[in-house]
Every structure is written in C-alpha cells, then in structure tokens.
Design an enzyme around this catalytic site. Structure first.
Site, PDB file in Angstrom:
ATOM      1  CD  GLU A 232      -2.495   1.786   0.219  1.00 18.17           C
ATOM      2  OE1 GLU A 232      -3.278   1.032  -0.364  1.00 18.17           O
ATOM      3  OE2 GLU A 232      -2.291   2.960  -0.154  1.00 18.17           O
TER       4      GLU A 232
ATOM      5  N   GLY B  13      -7.779   2.581   1.583  1.00 18.08           N
ATOM      6  CA  GLY B  13      -7.919   3.166   0.249  1.00 18.08           C
ATOM      7  C   GLY B  13      -8.801   4.406   0.203  1.00 18.08           C
TER       8      GLY B  13
ATOM      9  CB  CYS C  84     -13.817   3.040   0.367  1.00 16.42           C
ATOM     10  SG  CYS C  84     -15.277   2.727   1.335  1.00 16.42           S
TER      11      CYS C  84
ATOM     12  CE  LYS D 220     -22.043   8.193   1.378  1.00 13.01           C
ATOM     13  NZ  LYS D 220     -21.110   8.292   0.250  1.00 13.01           N
TER      14      LYS D 220
ATOM     15  N   GLY E 180     -20.648  19.023 -11.945  1.00 19.85           N
ATOM     16  CA  GLY E 180     -21.006  17.607 -12.021  1.00 19.85           C
ATOM     17  C   GLY E 180     -22.091  17.274 -11.008  1.00 19.85           C
TER      18      GLY E 180
ATOM     19  N   GLY F 252     -23.507  14.446 -10.225  1.00 20.34           N
ATOM     20  CA  GLY F 252     -23.572  12.994 -10.057  1.00 20.34           C
ATOM     21  C   GLY F 252     -23.522  12.657  -8.576  1.00 20.34           C
TER      22      GLY F 252
ATOM     23  CB  VAL G  56     -16.677  15.725 -14.285  1.00 18.86           C
ATOM     24  CG1 VAL G  56     -17.249  17.128 -14.135  1.00 18.86           C
ATOM     25  CG2 VAL G  56     -15.153  15.761 -14.354  1.00 18.86           C
ATOM     26  N   GLY G  57     -16.547  12.610 -12.367  1.00 18.02           N
ATOM     27  CA  GLY G  57     -16.264  11.186 -12.517  1.00 18.02           C
ATOM     28  C   GLY G  57     -14.895  10.820 -11.989  1.00 18.02           C
TER      29      GLY G  57
ATOM     30  CG  HIS H 135     -47.024  -2.209  11.620  1.00 17.24           C
ATOM     31  ND1 HIS H 135     -47.231  -1.332  10.578  1.00 17.24           N
ATOM     32  CD2 HIS H 135     -47.678  -1.674  12.697  1.00 17.24           C
ATOM     33  CE1 HIS H 135     -47.993  -0.331  10.991  1.00 17.24           C
ATOM     34  NE2 HIS H 135     -48.277  -0.505  12.276  1.00 17.24           N
TER      35      HIS H 135
HETATM   36  P1  FAD Z   1      -9.259   2.235  -3.715  1.00 15.97           P
HETATM   37  O1  FAD Z   1     -10.139   2.345  -2.551  1.00 15.97           O
HETATM   38  O2  FAD Z   1      -9.051   3.451  -4.551  1.00 15.97           O
HETATM   39  O3  FAD Z   1      -7.861   1.710  -3.181  1.00 15.97           O
HETATM   40  C1  FAD Z   1      -6.733   1.603  -3.988  1.00 15.97           C
HETATM   41  C2  FAD Z   1      -5.506   1.640  -3.104  1.00 15.97           C
HETATM   42  O4  FAD Z   1      -4.373   1.295  -3.900  1.00 15.97           O
HETATM   43  C3  FAD Z   1      -5.225   3.017  -2.529  1.00 15.97           C
HETATM   44  O5  FAD Z   1      -5.077   2.924  -1.130  1.00 15.97           O
HETATM   45  C4  FAD Z   1      -3.906   3.435  -3.185  1.00 15.97           C
HETATM   46  O6  FAD Z   1      -3.082   4.216  -2.344  1.00 15.97           O
HETATM   47  C5  FAD Z   1      -3.273   2.082  -3.495  1.00 15.97           C
HETATM   48  N1  FAD Z   1      -2.319   2.112  -4.599  1.00 15.97           N
HETATM   49  C6  FAD Z   1      -2.514   2.603  -5.852  1.00 15.97           C
HETATM   50  N2  FAD Z   1      -1.406   2.429  -6.605  1.00 15.97           N
HETATM   51  C7  FAD Z   1      -0.497   1.794  -5.804  1.00 15.97           C
HETATM   52  C8  FAD Z   1       0.834   1.356  -5.991  1.00 15.97           C
HETATM   53  N3  FAD Z   1       1.474   1.497  -7.153  1.00 15.97           N
HETATM   54  N4  FAD Z   1       1.467   0.782  -4.953  1.00 15.97           N
HETATM   55  C9  FAD Z   1       0.843   0.621  -3.758  1.00 15.97           C
HETATM   56  N5  FAD Z   1      -0.417   1.019  -3.529  1.00 15.97           N
HETATM   57  C10 FAD Z   1      -1.073   1.605  -4.531  1.00 15.97           C
HETATM   58  N6  FAD Z   1     -18.554   3.672  -3.048  1.00 15.97           N
HETATM   59  C11 FAD Z   1     -19.619   3.087  -2.457  1.00 15.97           C
HETATM   60  O7  FAD Z   1     -19.882   1.907  -2.706  1.00 15.97           O
HETATM   61  N7  FAD Z   1     -20.418   3.784  -1.585  1.00 15.97           N
HETATM   62  C12 FAD Z   1     -20.181   5.079  -1.286  1.00 15.97           C
HETATM   63  O8  FAD Z   1     -20.923   5.676  -0.502  1.00 15.97           O
HETATM   64  C13 FAD Z   1     -19.077   5.722  -1.900  1.00 15.97           C
HETATM   65  N8  FAD Z   1     -18.797   7.003  -1.621  1.00 15.97           N
HETATM   66  C14 FAD Z   1     -17.718   7.601  -2.200  1.00 15.97           C
HETATM   67  C15 FAD Z   1     -17.459   8.930  -1.904  1.00 15.97           C
HETATM   68  C16 FAD Z   1     -16.386   9.571  -2.471  1.00 15.97           C
HETATM   69  C17 FAD Z   1     -16.112  11.020  -2.151  1.00 15.97           C
HETATM   70  C18 FAD Z   1     -15.502   8.841  -3.346  1.00 15.97           C
HETATM   71  C19 FAD Z   1     -14.304   9.519  -3.947  1.00 15.97           C
HETATM   72  C20 FAD Z   1     -15.742   7.522  -3.643  1.00 15.97           C
HETATM   73  C21 FAD Z   1     -16.863   6.884  -3.078  1.00 15.97           C
HETATM   74  N9  FAD Z   1     -17.168   5.546  -3.353  1.00 15.97           N
HETATM   75  C22 FAD Z   1     -18.267   4.970  -2.785  1.00 15.97           C
HETATM   76  C23 FAD Z   1     -16.342   4.732  -4.267  1.00 15.97           C
HETATM   77  C24 FAD Z   1     -15.374   3.835  -3.451  1.00 15.97           C
HETATM   78  O9  FAD Z   1     -14.534   4.646  -2.673  1.00 15.97           O
HETATM   79  C25 FAD Z   1     -14.549   2.974  -4.395  1.00 15.97           C
HETATM   80  O10 FAD Z   1     -15.395   2.238  -5.244  1.00 15.97           O
HETATM   81  C26 FAD Z   1     -13.660   1.997  -3.628  1.00 15.97           C
HETATM   82  O11 FAD Z   1     -12.771   2.676  -2.769  1.00 15.97           O
HETATM   83  C27 FAD Z   1     -12.853   1.143  -4.604  1.00 15.97           C
HETATM   84  O12 FAD Z   1     -11.994   0.297  -3.911  1.00 15.97           O
HETATM   85  P2  FAD Z   1     -10.621  -0.212  -4.575  1.00 15.97           P
HETATM   86  O13 FAD Z   1     -10.022  -1.140  -3.592  1.00 15.97           O
HETATM   87  O14 FAD Z   1     -10.867  -0.665  -5.952  1.00 15.97           O
HETATM   88  O15 FAD Z   1      -9.714   1.105  -4.717  1.00 15.97           O
HETATM   89  P1  NAD Z   2     -20.587  10.599 -11.569  1.00 18.07           P
HETATM   90  O1  NAD Z   2     -20.317   9.848 -12.802  1.00 18.07           O
HETATM   91  O2  NAD Z   2     -21.531  10.072 -10.565  1.00 18.07           O
HETATM   92  O3  NAD Z   2     -21.132  12.052 -11.961  1.00 18.07           O
HETATM   93  C1  NAD Z   2     -20.434  12.907 -12.816  1.00 18.07           C
HETATM   94  C2  NAD Z   2     -21.422  13.932 -13.341  1.00 18.07           C
HETATM   95  O4  NAD Z   2     -20.685  14.972 -13.978  1.00 18.07           O
HETATM   96  C3  NAD Z   2     -22.394  13.364 -14.379  1.00 18.07           C
HETATM   97  O5  NAD Z   2     -23.705  13.702 -14.008  1.00 18.07           O
HETATM   98  C4  NAD Z   2     -21.944  14.040 -15.685  1.00 18.07           C
HETATM   99  O6  NAD Z   2     -23.014  14.265 -16.566  1.00 18.07           O
HETATM  100  C5  NAD Z   2     -21.359  15.345 -15.166  1.00 18.07           C
HETATM  101  N1  NAD Z   2     -20.364  15.986 -16.037  1.00 18.07           N
HETATM  102  C6  NAD Z   2     -19.387  15.395 -16.769  1.00 18.07           C
HETATM  103  N2  NAD Z   2     -18.631  16.341 -17.405  1.00 18.07           N
HETATM  104  C7  NAD Z   2     -19.148  17.547 -17.059  1.00 18.07           C
HETATM  105  C8  NAD Z   2     -18.804  18.895 -17.368  1.00 18.07           C
HETATM  106  N3  NAD Z   2     -17.785  19.193 -18.176  1.00 18.07           N
HETATM  107  N4  NAD Z   2     -19.538  19.906 -16.832  1.00 18.07           N
HETATM  108  C9  NAD Z   2     -20.594  19.607 -16.009  1.00 18.07           C
HETATM  109  N5  NAD Z   2     -20.955  18.343 -15.686  1.00 18.07           N
HETATM  110  C10 NAD Z   2     -20.242  17.324 -16.182  1.00 18.07           C
HETATM  111  O7  NAD Z   2     -19.135  10.887 -10.918  1.00 18.07           O
HETATM  112  P2  NAD Z   2     -18.692  11.388  -9.478  1.00 18.07           P
HETATM  113  O8  NAD Z   2     -19.806  12.076  -8.785  1.00 18.07           O
HETATM  114  O9  NAD Z   2     -17.407  12.108  -9.678  1.00 18.07           O
HETATM  115  O10 NAD Z   2     -18.411  10.030  -8.728  1.00 18.07           O
HETATM  116  C11 NAD Z   2     -17.419   9.126  -9.233  1.00 18.07           C
HETATM  117  C12 NAD Z   2     -17.727   7.706  -8.862  1.00 18.07           C
HETATM  118  O11 NAD Z   2     -17.528   7.528  -7.451  1.00 18.07           O
HETATM  119  C13 NAD Z   2     -19.181   7.312  -9.099  1.00 18.07           C
HETATM  120  O12 NAD Z   2     -19.401   6.876 -10.412  1.00 18.07           O
HETATM  121  C14 NAD Z   2     -19.361   6.197  -8.125  1.00 18.07           C
HETATM  122  O13 NAD Z   2     -18.924   5.018  -8.736  1.00 18.07           O
HETATM  123  C15 NAD Z   2     -18.431   6.560  -6.968  1.00 18.07           C
HETATM  124  N6  NAD Z   2     -19.235   7.115  -5.839  1.00 18.07           N
HETATM  125  C16 NAD Z   2     -20.244   6.363  -5.311  1.00 18.07           C
HETATM  126  C17 NAD Z   2     -20.989   6.873  -4.269  1.00 18.07           C
HETATM  127  C18 NAD Z   2     -22.084   6.034  -3.689  1.00 18.07           C
HETATM  128  O14 NAD Z   2     -22.104   4.844  -3.942  1.00 18.07           O
HETATM  129  N7  NAD Z   2     -23.005   6.602  -2.927  1.00 18.07           N
HETATM  130  C19 NAD Z   2     -20.747   8.132  -3.768  1.00 18.07           C
HETATM  131  C20 NAD Z   2     -19.727   8.871  -4.340  1.00 18.07           C
HETATM  132  C21 NAD Z   2     -18.971   8.346  -5.367  1.00 18.07           C
END
Ligand code: FAD
Ligand code: NAD
Length: 464
Positions: free
Chosen positions: A35, A41, A43, A52, A182, A184, A270-271, A443
C-alpha cells in the site's frame, strides 16, 4: 533488503485489495499486501466513510436549525451553531478507528504489509520503494487493486480554489459560495451537505438532468428537494474555465450563453478514472477495456496469474463490488470454483432523499426484452414514514409478467439505503412477487412498502 517471495501479492490496500488479502490468508495462502498511502484506500480515507460522516453532521445541523423556528414536534431550540473543526475531528476519528481496525485484521491474519509505491516489473515481480530501501517481492499470483482517481477537467486543473472530493471532505471553513461541477454521486452528496452546513451552492451539470445514471422517476424527488434547500441547479451547462478575477467559474449554458459564477471553492466531480499509471502496467501490456484493465468473469486479466479487482477494472466503481471481486479472486486462487455472476450490484446515492436501485428499472427491463409488471407504493401510505416525517418517497418493484420473478427493486426516500440489503437478497434468491408478498414484514417499518408494492403488482394491494 531481503527479497520476499509469496503465493499472493496484492497491490493496493483499498477495500478490493485488503479484503482479497484477508480472504487469501484465511484460505492458507502466504499473502503480501503493498500500500502506497493508507490502508482502507479511497473508500475509508477520502470517500465513502468521511463523506457519510459529513452528510450525517449536515443533516443533524440542518434538523436543529429547523427546530429554531419551532416545529410540529413541539421542539424548539435556540439558534444552533456549527463548529467545523470539531466536526472534522469527529469525522477523522471515525476514519482512524476504522483504519486501525483494518490494520489489526491484516496483522491477525499474518499478512505482511509493505508500505510504499509498488511497481510491477513483470507479472510476478514487484519492486517497492519503502522508507527502509528497495524491497523486491516475487509472487505466484499478483492481484492489481490500485483503485481510481478524480478526473480533472481540461481548463480547470485541481489547485487553488479548484478542488476534488478529497479537499471537499476536509475544508477548514464552510465555503461562502461553493460551485459544484457535475451533478452525479459526489457532487450531489457533498453539495447537499455543504448547503446544509451553510454554503451557497450551485451545481453545474452538463446533462439535461441530475444523476443521469438513475431514472427520472427516482431523481425527480432529489431535484425538488435541492430546490427546497436552496441549491441552484444549472442543467445543460458546462464548465469552461476559471475566471481568476474573482475567483469565479465561467460556464456555457445549453443555449451557448456564457455565464460567470463567483465562487470561493469550485468542486469538480465529473467522474473518477481507473488508476493505471505509475506501477509498471505498461511493462505487463495487459489488454485494456477503455481506460480500465480488462477482466473476465473471474477477474482474470489477459496475463496468466495476474488478476485485477475494484475500481481499476472500471464501472461500477463501488466499494461493495470491489470487496465482492477481491473475496472471489482469493477463493479462485485457493482452488475454489467461483465466478462473478451476481444478479445485481445495488447502488445507493446518499442524497436527500436517498436513492437505492437494485437490478433493472422498468425501462432497462423493457429494453432487455422483458414483458413486465411494475408497481410503486408511496411512503405517504406508510405509518412508519409518517412518524419519521419521511413521507416523501416510494418503493418500486419490477417483475416479469409471466412468472413474476422480480427483476428490480428501487426506492427513493429518507433512510432507504437500509432497504438495499433486502433488495439484493430478493434478487439473488430469485424471489417472485408471491415470495415477497408471503414474507411477514415488521410493522411499523419502511420495509412494509416492499411487500405492499409486491401486493399492488399482484393486483391486491391492501393499503393502496
Ligand atoms: P481504492 O479504494 O481506490 O484503493 C486503492 C488503493 O491502492 C489506494 O489505497 C492506493 O493508495 C493504493 N495504490 C494505488 N497504486 C499503488 C501502488 N502502485 N502501490 C501501492 N499502492 C497503490 N462507493 C460506495 O460503494 N459507496 C459510497 O458511498 C461511496 N462514496 C464515495 C465517496 C467519495 C467522495 C468517493 C471519492 C468515492 C466513493 N465511493 C463509494 C467509491 C469507493 O470509494 C470505491 O469504489 C472503492 O474505494 C474502490 O476500492 P478499490 O479497492 O478498488 O480502490
Ligand atoms: P458521476 O459519474 O456520478 O457524476 C459525474 C457527473 O458529472 C455526471 O452527471 C456528468 O453528466 C457530469 N459531467 C461530466 N462532465 C461535465 C462537465 N464538463 N460539466 C458539467 N458536468 C459534467 O461521478 P462522481 O460524482 O465524480 O463520482 C465518481 C464515482 O464515485 C461514481 O461513479 C461512483 O462510482 C463513486 N461514488 C459512489 C458513491 C455512492 O455509492 N453513494 C458516492 C460517491 C462516489
């Protein structure tokens, strides 16, 4: 440093990686986890958990503010105050407790954790630059779990007032004017929270509606609530660039008009994109699917004994998918027969109200060629929803018309995220409408609406 050799090397300690490592160790495989930053990571450290926590704090503060004007509940409080520093310390405390928990789980499972950036030199070897020097690790199996990163917009690079979700989870003061690019998941979850904590919030969304990945019947309630909360939402609008005389964001509206939105902070959401650089992926020359590592239904990559799980494999980028994949890969490596054959990967958007979707929406079911029965049951007819002041929302059920097998379950409303487990279970067990209708639901709970929706679909709703 002495080279290490092991059965399984997991690159990345996010949910996909660390769960894979724990399961591999449980199955008796000698496992090493690398790591670069912090266990847990995205999450745990800068994603699901801190977001949250902030959403909860914002809800509580917003609720308390409502009581300052009196309420139908007879509760009146003096004007509440919000101390951001205390809230951030509480949030950070949760994150560090959970991170300590992950560390403890790995230690108890006898997994060697190597801290540093791992770089793969081939499909069996990883070189890690640690604080103590260069560590070489060779493994029979390599699991890539490097996760994802925020996508920047051209013309709007991160820095100064332009921030990603990571910074928006650690503001040291409530921004006066926050522009979110964005509409989303992240933009709406965090935009709503910061609005409730006092910021003026404008959301700039390029599509014609918010949360385009969910159907409009579900997102309409969220859109209406954003309006009530005073969040301005500009649809068909694109960010063009930063206007530094302000600062402000320049945007282009659907009709081609340019507009300037003054902002202290501009949150770009935006993703996210798979993290595929900086760890030697180019050396492995794996087959890609767009910008994600291509995998089959067992998370095998195009190279033998190299696996990939989680966000690095593309959408849906959700924690529970990463975990399910990581667990499965460990079991396959240990010799079990498994494949990723989930009926559904449920998704929840923690907006106000929350949205949960599992399986197919009516539109997606029809598009897949099914003839369907669909029914909704409103929270306005549910006693529990009334006692929780949570009448805004509904549960929807989608089933095959011929044999009544449930294809999808969705809901929008306060607290509906907790219905997701039941939704997923019903779909994975292949439940029919009759199974749900015949199951006794407690209920008064919101869950009763699931049974009621099934009854409505069967043509004999009791409370609708
Ligand atoms: P990550 O959690 O990204 O972990 C990857 C790890 O790999 C990191 O710790 C990184 O440091 C490590 N790494 C990378 N490259 C290397 C390397 N070369 N050597 C060593 N270590 C390395 N998902 C949900 O399901 N519910 C939610 O409510 C939700 N909320 C979110 C809110 C936000 C603001 C964000 C940004 C994301 C959210 N997500 C949510 C998405 C969720 O965080 C990810 O889907 C999840 O963390 C993916 O897990 P992962 O293990 O694939 O990657
Ligand atoms: P997202 O894909 O959910 O939303 C991105 C939004 O940006 C879309 O609605 C898109 O139409 C818009 N967009 C793209 N380009 C744009 C531009 N140039 N100008 C204005 N709008 C634009 O992406 P996110 O909110 O960045 O989240 C990324 C990922 O993280 C999600 O796809 C999801 O997998 C994960 N996530 C999950 C949760 C959850 O499970 N509750 C919470 C947060 C994040």
């Amino acid at each position: 440093m002495e080279p290490i050799s092991c059965a399984v090397l997991v690159l990345g300690g996010g949910p996909g990686g660390y769960v894979c490592a724990i399961r591999a160790a449980q199955l008796g495989l000698d496992t090493v986890l690398v790591e670069a930053a912090q266990l847990g990571g995205t999450c745990l450290n800068v994603g699901c958990i801190p977001s949250k926590a902030i959403i909860h704090a914002a809800d509580v503060f917003h609720g308390a503010k409502r009581f300052a004007g009196g309420s139908p509940l007879g509760i009146r409080v003096a004007e509440p105050e919000f101390e951001i520093k205390t809230m951030m310390m509480w949030k950070d405390g949760i994150v560090s407790r959970l991170r300590g928990g992950v560390y403890g789980l790995l230690r108890r499972a006898n997994i060697k954790v190597v801290s540093g950036i791992g770089v793969l030199s081939d499909g069996k070897t990883c070189i890690v630059g640690t604080d103590m020097g260069r560590q070489e690790i060779t493994a029979q199996h390599v699991v890539i779990a490097t996760g994802s990163e925020s996508v920047p917009l051209p013309g709007l690079p991160f820095g100064g007032p332009v921030v990603s979700s990571t910074e928006a989870l650690a503001f040291d003061e409530v921004p006066r004017r926050l522009v979110v690019v964005g509409g989303g998941y992240i933009g709406l979850e965090l935009g709503t929270a910061w609005r409730k904590l006092g910021a003026e919030v404008t959301v700039v969304e390029a599509a014609e509606r918010i949360l385009p990945q969910y159907d409009a019947e579900l997102t309409r309630r969220v859109m209406a609530r954003l309006g009530k909360l005073g969040v301005e939402v500009l649809l068909n609008a694109k960010a063009v660039g930063l206007d530094r005389s302000g600062p402000a964001l320049r945007i282009e509206r659907g009709d081609g008009r340019e507009q300037r939105l003054p902002a202290d902070r501009i949150l770009v959401t935006v993703g996210r994109r798979p993290r595929i650089t900086g760890f030697g992926l180019e050396e492995l020359d794996l087959r890609m699917s767009g910008n994600a590592i291509e995998i089959d239904d067992q998370c095998r990559t195009s190279m033998r004994n190299v696996w990939a799980v989680g966000d690095v494999t593309g959408e849906p980028m959700l924690e529970h998918r990463a975990v399910a994949q990581g667990e499965m890969v460990a079991e396959i490596i240990a010799g079990e027969k498994r494949s990723f054959d989930k009926v559904a990967i449920p998704a929840v958007c923690f907006t106000d109200p929350e949205i949960v979707s599992a399986g197919l929406s009516p539109e997606a079911a029809r598009a897949a060629g099914h003839t369907i029965k669909t029914a909704t049951f409103p929270f306005t007819a549910n006693g529990r929803a009334m006692t929780l002041e949570a009448e805004d929302g509904f549960v929807r059920i989608v089933a095959r018309a011929d044999n009544h097998v449930v294809l999808g379950l969705q809901a929008v409303g306060q607290g509906v995220s907790e219905l997701s487990a039941g939704f997923a279970l019903a779909l994975e067990m292949g439940a029919r409408l009759e199974d749900i209708a015949a199951t006794v639901h407690v209920h008064p709970t919101l869950g009763e609406c699931v049974r009621e929706a099934a009854l409505v679909a069967l043509g004999h709703g009791l409370h609708a």
